[in-house]
Design a protein around this motif. Structure first.
Motif, PDB file in Angstrom:
ATOM      1  N   GLU A  28       0.821  -1.218   0.000  1.00 21.85           N
ATOM      2  CA  GLU A  28       0.000   0.000   0.000  1.00 21.85           C
ATOM      3  C   GLU A  28       0.855   1.269   0.000  1.00 21.85           C
ATOM      4  O   GLU A  28       0.484   2.276  -0.588  1.00 21.85           O
ATOM      5  CB  GLU A  28      -0.933  -0.004   1.209  1.00 21.85           C
ATOM      6  CG  GLU A  28      -2.162   0.805   0.996  1.00 21.85           C
ATOM      7  CD  GLU A  28      -3.235   0.501   2.029  1.00 21.85           C
ATOM      8  OE1 GLU A  28      -4.238   1.216   2.009  1.00 21.85           O
ATOM      9  OE2 GLU A  28      -3.068  -0.418   2.847  1.00 21.85           O
ATOM     10  N   GLU A  32       4.375   3.182  -7.943  1.00 22.82           N
ATOM     11  CA  GLU A  32       4.221   2.324  -9.125  1.00 22.82           C
ATOM     12  C   GLU A  32       5.534   1.657  -9.532  1.00 22.82           C
ATOM     13  O   GLU A  32       5.555   0.481  -9.879  1.00 22.82           O
ATOM     14  CB  GLU A  32       3.664   3.117 -10.306  1.00 22.82           C
ATOM     15  CG  GLU A  32       2.201   3.437 -10.174  1.00 22.82           C
ATOM     16  CD  GLU A  32       1.661   4.273 -11.329  1.00 22.82           C
ATOM     17  OE1 GLU A  32       2.379   4.474 -12.337  1.00 22.82           O
ATOM     18  OE2 GLU A  32       0.515   4.733 -11.222  1.00 22.82           O
ATOM     19  N   LYS A  84      -1.525   2.885  -9.857  1.00 23.82           N
ATOM     20  CA  LYS A  84      -1.909   2.916  -8.449  1.00 23.82           C
ATOM     21  C   LYS A  84      -2.870   4.095  -8.298  1.00 23.82           C
ATOM     22  O   LYS A  84      -2.478   5.200  -7.958  1.00 23.82           O
ATOM     23  CB  LYS A  84      -0.699   3.058  -7.544  1.00 23.82           C
ATOM     24  CG  LYS A  84      -1.073   2.856  -6.092  1.00 23.82           C
ATOM     25  CD  LYS A  84       0.119   2.628  -5.227  1.00 23.82           C
ATOM     26  CE  LYS A  84      -0.363   2.344  -3.827  1.00 23.82           C
ATOM     27  NZ  LYS A  84       0.737   2.264  -2.900  1.00 23.82           N
ATOM     28  N   LEU A  85      -4.131   3.820  -8.596  1.00 21.22           N
ATOM     29  CA  LEU A  85      -5.170   4.844  -8.643  1.00 21.22           C
ATOM     30  C   LEU A  85      -6.371   4.402  -7.836  1.00 21.22           C
ATOM     31  O   LEU A  85      -6.500   3.220  -7.491  1.00 21.22           O
ATOM     32  CB  LEU A  85      -5.610   5.060 -10.102  1.00 21.22           C
ATOM     33  CG  LEU A  85      -4.523   5.382 -11.123  1.00 21.22           C
ATOM     34  CD1 LEU A  85      -5.059   5.203 -12.533  1.00 21.22           C
ATOM     35  CD2 LEU A  85      -4.037   6.799 -10.909  1.00 21.22           C
ATOM     36  N   LYS A  86      -7.309   5.335  -7.594  1.00 23.95           N
ATOM     37  CA  LYS A  86      -8.573   4.942  -6.965  1.00 23.95           C
ATOM     38  C   LYS A  86      -9.331   3.998  -7.880  1.00 23.95           C
ATOM     39  O   LYS A  86      -9.956   3.040  -7.432  1.00 23.95           O
ATOM     40  CB  LYS A  86      -9.419   6.169  -6.645  1.00 23.95           C
ATOM     41  CG  LYS A  86      -8.882   6.973  -5.488  1.00 23.95           C
ATOM     42  CD  LYS A  86      -9.798   8.115  -5.144  1.00 23.95           C
ATOM     43  CE  LYS A  86      -9.191   8.890  -3.980  1.00 23.95           C
ATOM     44  NZ  LYS A  86     -10.016  10.025  -3.591  1.00 23.95           N
ATOM     45  N   ASN A 112      -4.146  -2.348 -11.568  1.00 28.44           N
ATOM     46  CA  ASN A 112      -4.276  -1.252 -10.618  1.00 28.44           C
ATOM     47  C   ASN A 112      -4.055  -1.782  -9.198  1.00 28.44           C
ATOM     48  O   ASN A 112      -4.878  -2.526  -8.669  1.00 28.44           O
ATOM     49  CB  ASN A 112      -5.650  -0.593 -10.736  1.00 28.44           C
ATOM     50  CG  ASN A 112      -5.748   0.656  -9.896  1.00 28.44           C
ATOM     51  OD1 ASN A 112      -4.746   1.232  -9.489  1.00 28.44           O
ATOM     52  ND2 ASN A 112      -6.965   1.085  -9.624  1.00 28.44           N
ATOM     53  N   ASN A 114      -4.524  -1.024  -6.107  1.00 28.05           N
ATOM     54  CA  ASN A 114      -5.283  -0.343  -5.065  1.00 28.05           C
ATOM     55  C   ASN A 114      -5.814  -1.425  -4.137  1.00 28.05           C
ATOM     56  O   ASN A 114      -6.637  -2.243  -4.544  1.00 28.05           O
ATOM     57  CB  ASN A 114      -6.432   0.455  -5.691  1.00 28.05           C
ATOM     58  CG  ASN A 114      -7.288   1.159  -4.666  1.00 28.05           C
ATOM     59  OD1 ASN A 114      -7.556   0.641  -3.589  1.00 28.05           O
ATOM     60  ND2 ASN A 114      -7.742   2.348  -5.019  1.00 28.05           N
ATOM     61  N   LYS A 115      -5.338  -1.433  -2.889  1.00 33.18           N
ATOM     62  CA  LYS A 115      -5.710  -2.504  -1.950  1.00 33.18           C
ATOM     63  C   LYS A 115      -7.213  -2.602  -1.758  1.00 33.18           C
ATOM     64  O   LYS A 115      -7.760  -3.691  -1.633  1.00 33.18           O
ATOM     65  CB  LYS A 115      -5.037  -2.273  -0.593  1.00 33.18           C
ATOM     66  CG  LYS A 115      -3.653  -2.812  -0.543  1.00 33.18           C
ATOM     67  CD  LYS A 115      -3.545  -3.920   0.458  1.00 33.18           C
ATOM     68  CE  LYS A 115      -2.098  -4.243   0.674  1.00 33.18           C
ATOM     69  NZ  LYS A 115      -1.855  -5.562   1.124  1.00 33.18           N
ATOM     70  N   ASP A 116      -7.908  -1.454  -1.726  1.00 34.38           N
ATOM     71  CA  ASP A 116      -9.352  -1.467  -1.515  1.00 34.38           C
ATOM     72  C   ASP A 116     -10.139  -1.807  -2.772  1.00 34.38           C
ATOM     73  O   ASP A 116     -11.279  -2.252  -2.695  1.00 34.38           O
ATOM     74  CB  ASP A 116      -9.824  -0.104  -0.984  1.00 34.38           C
ATOM     75  CG  ASP A 116      -9.202   0.224   0.358  1.00 34.38           C
ATOM     76  OD1 ASP A 116      -8.997  -0.712   1.171  1.00 34.38           O
ATOM     77  OD2 ASP A 116      -8.906   1.415   0.599  1.00 34.38           O
ATOM     78  N   ASN A 117      -9.544  -1.553  -3.934  1.00 35.10           N
ATOM     79  CA  ASN A 117     -10.235  -1.768  -5.200  1.00 35.10           C
ATOM     80  C   ASN A 117      -9.244  -2.233  -6.272  1.00 35.10           C
ATOM     81  O   ASN A 117      -9.013  -1.533  -7.249  1.00 35.10           O
ATOM     82  CB  ASN A 117     -10.936  -0.465  -5.635  1.00 35.10           C
ATOM     83  CG  ASN A 117     -11.740  -0.638  -6.898  1.00 35.10           C
ATOM     84  OD1 ASN A 117     -12.229  -1.719  -7.210  1.00 35.10           O
ATOM     85  ND2 ASN A 117     -11.873   0.440  -7.652  1.00 35.10           N
ATOM     86  N   PRO A 118      -8.639  -3.433  -6.084  1.00 34.71           N
ATOM     87  CA  PRO A 118      -7.692  -3.894  -7.098  1.00 34.71           C
ATOM     88  C   PRO A 118      -8.429  -4.144  -8.412  1.00 34.71           C
ATOM     89  O   PRO A 118      -9.560  -4.629  -8.416  1.00 34.71           O
ATOM     90  CB  PRO A 118      -7.133  -5.195  -6.520  1.00 34.71           C
ATOM     91  CG  PRO A 118      -8.115  -5.633  -5.500  1.00 34.71           C
ATOM     92  CD  PRO A 118      -8.819  -4.401  -5.012  1.00 34.71           C
TER      93      PRO A 118
END
Length: 146
Positions: A28, A32, A84-86, A112, A114-118
């Motif tokens: 996290e 990149e 590495k984006l939302k 992408n 993104n840990k919450d929204n890979p």
């Protein structure tokens, strides 16, 4: 019936490596570039050859108009762009598509971290690859009438 994708074995390894890197506690906080390096290490441990920052030349009417750098090229066949984006954007897909066309690659992946929204997105553009490279990988077409 199971669908076969062009370079499915390679993209399968890439996705496995993506989720392995994503699962690391410190992913996290990484940028990149570091995530791309970690992804390359995972792929090399799976026996895949990787190249970083591969240059591609963009052309218009046979004239050079610019260049870009592919984040990761796997097995000299699949482009990987690391983000590495939302959330992935349409412009990210367009960038990948431009790299695929300029470099003559048929398959590309957007990843992408993104840990919450890979997210992962696959682009298939067989018409971008040189015909000789596809002949070696696509199954022969049955043209006989039944």
């Amino acid at each position: 019936m199971k669908t076969k994708f062009l370079y499915g074995d390679i993209t399968g390894d890439i996705l496995g490596a993506f989720y392995k890197v994503l699962a690391q506690d410190n992913s996290e906080g990484l940028k990149e570039e570091a995530l791309t390096n970690a992804l390359a290490i995972e792929l090399q441990e799976r026996g895949r050859k990787t190249r970083r920052e591969v240059s591609v030349t963009h052309r218009y009417k046979s004239k050079t108009i610019g260049s870009g750098r592919i984040d990761l090229l796997v097995a000299n066949k699949v482009i990987v762009e690391v983000k590495k984006l939302k959330a992935l954007r349409n412009s990210d897909s367009k960038q990948l598509e431009a790299y695929m066309e300029s470099g003559h690659y048929a398959v590309g992946l957007l990843l992408n971290f993104n840990k919450d929204n890979p997210q992962q997105k696959r682009l298939d553009k067989p018409n971008f690859a040189p015909k000789s490279s596809l002949r070696k990988t696509l199954p022969a077409q049955n043209t006989s009438a039944e």
